[in-house]
Design a protein around this motif. Structure first.
Motif: not given
Length: 389
Positions: A150-152, A278-281, A372-379
């Motif tokens: 996903a987005c990570a 640097h946030a996912h934000a 650096v943060n990066s988060f996405g759908f599906g956990g």
């Protein structure tokens, strides 16, 4: 063991080709988000998006592959490489691999009830590795792997590349990918009410949702000693990484999982300080609130009275699977220059206790560490810690 460093960076963003236009755009607090000139979709209502302002040469590879190839070439040049060495690994990140299972790909295109393709060739589908590598592969036959988280995805790929290099499984790794605005991914964000009708304003009290963007990114990773021997940059080390698939809620709105991921990355890095994040934000109400809660907790645990936090998504939009590449580039350049960029679109910052949300360039004298943060759908949760040597 020697550090694993980022020896080359390459970007294509709505600010244009190259890392430098992107960095100058961030420092200037500018936004490249505008009503679309080229992108169309049945649900598109004219809200701002981040379109790349140049077109590939007619007859060249599809735009998605062209953006990835341009970023790949810049990253190789920045690392002082004319071509990939034997044994190199290329980690392509994205939604789907274009050359894989062509029959399934054709069925996917045929599903549009109006008889139109869901995406233009090479837009939703991932770039062909041959199109991405171009002449950069040289005479070598690199191993090409495909990752999708996903987005990570890009940050997951950097963590994986680091483990490959530390294990001696490859002399060098390149993480590369791209995104192009297309009706399928736009609809997938719109249906969950994530898309804002105005330009994204990460961490702003009046934020109303994400803005989608497009572009390409590439990072060259290798052992520090190898990079130095070639005269390449070896000052930014990937000191810590945590990549987790967990959580009972969307990763971006689970403050506990976000904090845990950051703690694990900091523990892996074994650093005693954190100078910048640097946030996912992305500019959503729930996601930004959860990340701020997690950042406050981590800052309190580490005794940080004023932790600077930035995001690039108000400037160029959310590049989905490859969004980690501009995030890592911004964090690396913050450490190199000692300046944290402002967050474009941030007019009324959310109240914070231990965080600084800059609305203008902020000098960080002596800054050495950045998360650096990066988060996405599906956990999908991922955090990196960069260390300037």
């Amino acid at each position: 063991m020697s550090d694993i460093v980022i020896s080359g960076l390459g970007l294509v963003t709505p600010f244009g080709r190259g890392v430098e236009p992107y960095w100058q755009g961030l420092l200037g607090g500018r936004s490249a988000l505008r009503a679309a000139r080229r992108f169309t979709a049945p649900l598109y209502r004219g809200e701002p998006v981040g379109e790349v302002p140049w077109e590939p040469v007619p007859g060249d590879a599809p735009r998605k592959s062209a953006y990835a190839r341009a970023a790949f070439g810049e990253a190789l040049r920045a690392a002082g490489l004319a071509e990939l060495p034997d044994g190199a690994v290329v980690l392509v990140v994205g939604q789907a691999q274009a050359q894989a299972r062509p029959q399934a790909r054709d069925r996917f295109r045929a599903q549009d009830p109006d008889g139109r393709p869901v995406a233009e060739e090479g837009e939703f589908l991932g770039p062909e590795p041959a199109d991405v590598l171009g002449s950069g592969a040289g005479s070598a036959s690199p191993r090409v792997l495909h990752l999708s988280h996903a987005c990570a995805s890009a940050v997951f790929a950097v963590g994986y590349a680091r483990e490959l290099l530390r294990a001696g499984a490859a002399p060098l790794a390149v993480v590369v990918g791209s995104s192009v605005l297309n009706r399928y991914e736009y609809a997938s964000m719109d249906v969950v009410r994530a898309v804002g009708r105005t330009a994204a304003r990460p961490f702003d009290a009046g934020r109303a949702g994400i803005s989608l963007g497009e572009g390409g990114g590439a990072l060259v990773l290798e052992d520090a000693e190898r990079a130095r021997a070639r005269g390449a940059s070896a000052d930014i080390a990937v000191a810590g990484a945590a990549c987790r698939v967990s959580g009972f809620k969307s990763a971006a709105s689970d403050a506990g999982q976000v904090a845990r991921c950051m703690r694990d990355a900091l523990a892996d890095a074994a650093v005693d300080r954190l100078d910048h994040v640097h946030a996912h934000a992305t500019g959503t109400g729930q996601g930004d609130a959860a990340e701020l809660t997690a950042l406050e907790a981590v800052a309190a645990e580490r005794g940080a009275p004023a932790l600077p936090v930035s995001s690039h998504k108000g400037a160029i939009g959310h590049l989905l699977h490859i969004s980690g590449a501009p995030a890592i580039a911004a964090a690396a350049l913050t450490l190199r220059t000692g300046i944290a960029p402002p967050t474009a679109g941030l007019l009324a910052p959310e109240p914070t206790e231990r965080l600084v949300l800059p609305t203008a360039p902020l000098e960080l004298a002596g800054a050495r560490t950045a998360a650096v943060n990066s988060f996405g759908f599906g956990g999908n949760n991922a955090s990196l810690v960069l260390l300037r040597r």
